[in-house]
Design a protein around this motif. Structure first.
Motif, PDB file in Angstrom:
ATOM      1  N   UNK A  18     -80.291  28.788  10.343  1.00 19.48           N
ATOM      2  CA  UNK A  18     -78.886  28.694   9.845  1.00 19.48           C
ATOM      3  C   UNK A  18     -78.020  28.408  10.995  1.00 19.48           C
ATOM      4  N   UNK A  19     -78.435  28.410  12.087  1.00 19.23           N
ATOM      5  CA  UNK A  19     -77.586  27.927  13.221  1.00 19.23           C
ATOM      6  C   UNK A  19     -78.139  26.458  13.661  1.00 19.23           C
ATOM      7  N   UNK A  20     -77.356  25.629  13.790  1.00 22.72           N
ATOM      8  CA  UNK A  20     -77.564  24.100  14.008  1.00 22.72           C
ATOM      9  C   UNK A  20     -77.562  23.952  15.459  1.00 22.72           C
ATOM     10  N   UNK A  21     -78.423  22.744  15.682  1.00 27.57           N
ATOM     11  CA  UNK A  21     -78.427  22.173  16.953  1.00 27.57           C
ATOM     12  C   UNK A  21     -77.160  21.601  17.452  1.00 27.57           C
ATOM     13  N   UNK A  22     -76.202  21.386  16.324  1.00 29.24           N
ATOM     14  CA  UNK A  22     -74.919  21.041  16.930  1.00 29.24           C
ATOM     15  C   UNK A  22     -73.997  22.296  17.184  1.00 29.24           C
ATOM     16  N   UNK A  23     -74.153  23.437  16.590  1.00 34.43           N
ATOM     17  CA  UNK A  23     -73.712  24.652  16.959  1.00 34.43           C
ATOM     18  C   UNK A  23     -74.027  25.027  18.253  1.00 34.43           C
ATOM     19  N   UNK A  24     -75.320  24.815  18.770  1.00 33.51           N
ATOM     20  CA  UNK A  24     -75.889  25.031  19.957  1.00 33.51           C
ATOM     21  C   UNK A  24     -75.140  24.269  20.980  1.00 33.51           C
ATOM     22  N   UNK A  25     -74.991  23.281  20.789  1.00 36.84           N
ATOM     23  CA  UNK A  25     -74.275  22.242  21.685  1.00 36.84           C
ATOM     24  C   UNK A  25     -72.889  22.713  21.981  1.00 36.84           C
ATOM     25  N   UNK A  26     -72.302  22.851  20.898  1.00 38.02           N
ATOM     26  CA  UNK A  26     -70.814  23.364  20.939  1.00 38.02           C
ATOM     27  C   UNK A  26     -70.736  24.581  21.702  1.00 38.02           C
ATOM     28  N   UNK A  27     -71.675  25.571  21.669  1.00 39.86           N
ATOM     29  CA  UNK A  27     -71.538  26.722  22.453  1.00 39.86           C
ATOM     30  C   UNK A  27     -71.809  26.391  24.033  1.00 39.86           C
ATOM     31  N   UNK A  28     -72.385  25.340  24.392  1.00 38.78           N
ATOM     32  CA  UNK A  28     -72.333  25.118  25.759  1.00 38.78           C
ATOM     33  C   UNK A  28     -73.639  25.005  26.184  1.00 38.78           C
ATOM     34  N   UNK A  29     -74.635  24.703  25.533  1.00 42.60           N
ATOM     35  CA  UNK A  29     -76.165  24.648  25.740  1.00 42.60           C
ATOM     36  C   UNK A  29     -76.394  23.213  26.430  1.00 42.60           C
ATOM     37  N   UNK A  30     -77.236  23.293  27.461  1.00 48.89           N
ATOM     38  CA  UNK A  30     -77.781  21.945  27.793  1.00 48.89           C
ATOM     39  C   UNK A  30     -79.219  21.788  27.405  1.00 48.89           C
ATOM     40  N   UNK A  31     -79.823  22.900  27.121  1.00 44.89           N
ATOM     41  CA  UNK A  31     -81.372  23.034  26.639  1.00 44.89           C
ATOM     42  C   UNK A  31     -81.330  23.739  25.472  1.00 44.89           C
ATOM     43  N   UNK A  32     -82.653  23.510  24.716  1.00 42.65           N
ATOM     44  CA  UNK A  32     -83.024  24.396  23.431  1.00 42.65           C
ATOM     45  C   UNK A  32     -84.212  24.819  23.725  1.00 42.65           C
ATOM     46  N   UNK A  33     -84.452  26.045  23.356  1.00 44.40           N
ATOM     47  CA  UNK A  33     -85.501  26.941  23.385  1.00 44.40           C
ATOM     48  C   UNK A  33     -86.209  26.998  21.918  1.00 44.40           C
ATOM     49  N   UNK A  34     -87.287  26.327  21.671  1.00 51.10           N
ATOM     50  CA  UNK A  34     -87.890  26.360  20.174  1.00 51.10           C
ATOM     51  C   UNK A  34     -89.167  26.464  20.300  1.00 51.10           C
ATOM     52  N   UNK A  35     -89.810  26.208  19.308  1.00 48.55           N
ATOM     53  CA  UNK A  35     -91.332  26.342  18.903  1.00 48.55           C
ATOM     54  C   UNK A  35     -91.636  25.447  17.825  1.00 48.55           C
ATOM     55  N   UNK A  36     -92.900  25.106  17.378  1.00 50.71           N
ATOM     56  CA  UNK A  36     -93.222  24.565  16.159  1.00 50.71           C
ATOM     57  C   UNK A  36     -93.829  25.799  15.207  1.00 50.71           C
ATOM     58  N   UNK A  37     -92.698  26.416  14.715  1.00 50.81           N
ATOM     59  CA  UNK A  37     -92.922  27.577  13.983  1.00 50.81           C
ATOM     60  C   UNK A  37     -93.930  27.127  12.722  1.00 50.81           C
TER      61      UNK A  37
END
Length: 392
Positions: A18-37
């Motif tokens: 429900x939280x988008x990549x755009x949301x994360x970038x606006x929050x101030x993130x330079x990196x993303x932590x994820x997996x192939x769930x």
């Protein structure tokens, strides 16, 4: 002093989050932590799938800098027949991640369950919702609902008494809701269970004590770390959450001594640590600042959240800067490690309260947007304050 600042990230559960990549970038993130769930546990992560996820993140203006998690199959943990092939599959996934230049890989060695809570919407005084672990509810479930053989012996007399009172006051719906919270799976979990399947899976670990289970972890690391060394991958183990035995299951990544055992047995450079402050903090005998300094060379990923310890081993997740952890001391120690190594370490604000507009939205427990944004903002402010003070 010119200690590098941490690399600020957040966890993302993929396109269905429900939280988008755009949301994360606006929050101030330079990196993303994820997996192939979407890939079943034990199946090789193919290079094409890794590249596709990486392009998706880069198109949003960030980079995929940490895998969380590449799950370790239960058959590897318990060394069931055929586990050697599953280790080979794990190695192939590591090769494919390295080919895509994704080189920090988180995993955990908790049997059956990932992080465990009893309440995913614990009401806070300010109206927000937090995650909580209630030992009385755990005992009530373990002894009276799951009915694990000899379960009562794992709890003090007072906890047994309170658990009996708790379960007597619960409706059938209450019992179903508690079980669903405990064993039905959470974001990042590998599997989910019914009551019968959960008890059967627990009993399969009945003859595997902590010493043997730690030996199984060391066997796994000895099998994969030489390859990870060659690939330049840092494998970072996430501590047990909570960091003590539950349901009779062994826990072997809970204390500083556990870490000493693991790192001395497998000294390979690739054998590293995901320093989860919240998980370690649940034990009052874990001195987080000393642990950061002792294991600093092994820390390649950081989770920062705070907890408030309660009676009987219960706890709830508090505000990031307020709780049982002296977050100033922990961040100060992390910055000392960063300075000594002259490199930034990826950090994400771990979990967050469900607050404001997110109270009206669907969210993965612990991973709503605004609470994590608040935590990240607070942690970045603390970090910058320490950094600027060191310039004078």
């Amino acid at each position: 002093m010119n200690a590098p600042l941490m690399e600020h990230t957040m966890r993302w559960f993929g396109p269905a989050d429900p939280v988008s990549l755009s949301d994360l970038r606006q929050a101030g993130c330079a990196g993303v932590v994820t997996a192939l769930h979407h890939i079943p546990n034990g199946v090789v992560w193919q290079q094409a799938d890794i590249e596709a996820r990486k392009r998706e993140i880069e198109a949003a203006g960030m980079r995929w800098n940490v895998v969380e998690s590449l799950p370790v199959h239960e058959d590897i943990k318990s060394q069931q027949s055929g586990f050697e092939q599953l280790i080979e599959n794990y190695k192939e996934s590591l090769r494919n991640l390295a080919a895509c230049d994704v080189r920090v890989v988180t995993y955990n060695f908790m049997p059956l369950l990932d992080w465990t809570r009893t309440d995913l919407g614990y009401a806070m005084p300010d109206g927000g919702k937090a995650l909580r672990f209630d030992m009385i509810q755990v005992a009530a479930y373990d002894i009276h609902i799951l009915q694990r053989p000899d379960a009562a012996a794992d709890y003090s007399e007072i906890v047994q008494q309170l658990a009996a009172e708790k379960v007597a006051a619960m409706s059938d719906d209450d019992k179903i809701a508690l079980e669903k919270t405990i064993v039905a799976g959470l974001p990042g979990s590998e599997v989910s269970f019914s009551t019968e399947a959960f008890l059967e899976a627990i009993m399969a670990y009945h003859d595997i004590g902590p010493e043997q289970y730690k030996a199984n972890l060391i066997y796994f690391l000895q099998a994969i770390c030489p390859l990870a060394d060659e690939l330049g991958i840092k494998l970072v183990v996430h501590p047990d959450d909570p960091p003590f035995a539950i349901y009779g299951l062994p826990r072997v990544v809970s204390t500083a001594q556990d870490l000493r055992d693991i790192f001395s047995a497998v000294p390979n450079p690739s054998n590293g640590l995901c320093f989860c402050a919240g998980s370690f903090s649940i034990r009052a005998d874990n001195n987080l600042t000393e642990m950061v300094r002792e294991f600093g060379e092994r820390i390649h990923f950081i989770h920062l959240r705070n907890t408030q310890r309660e009676e009987y081993g219960s706890f709830h997740e508090s505000q990031h800067l307020n709780g049982s952890i002296d977050m100033y001391d922990v961040v100060n120690a992390i910055m000392d490690v960063s300075e000594a190594r002259n490199e930034s370490i990826a950090m994400r604000p771990d979990h967050g309260h469900q607050i404001l507009d997110d109270l009206k939205k669907r969210a993965n427990p612990g991973y709503s947007a605004i609470g994590r944004l608040k935590g990240l903002a607070e942690l970045r402010g603390l970090e910058l304050g320490i950094y600027r003070a060191r310039q004078h």
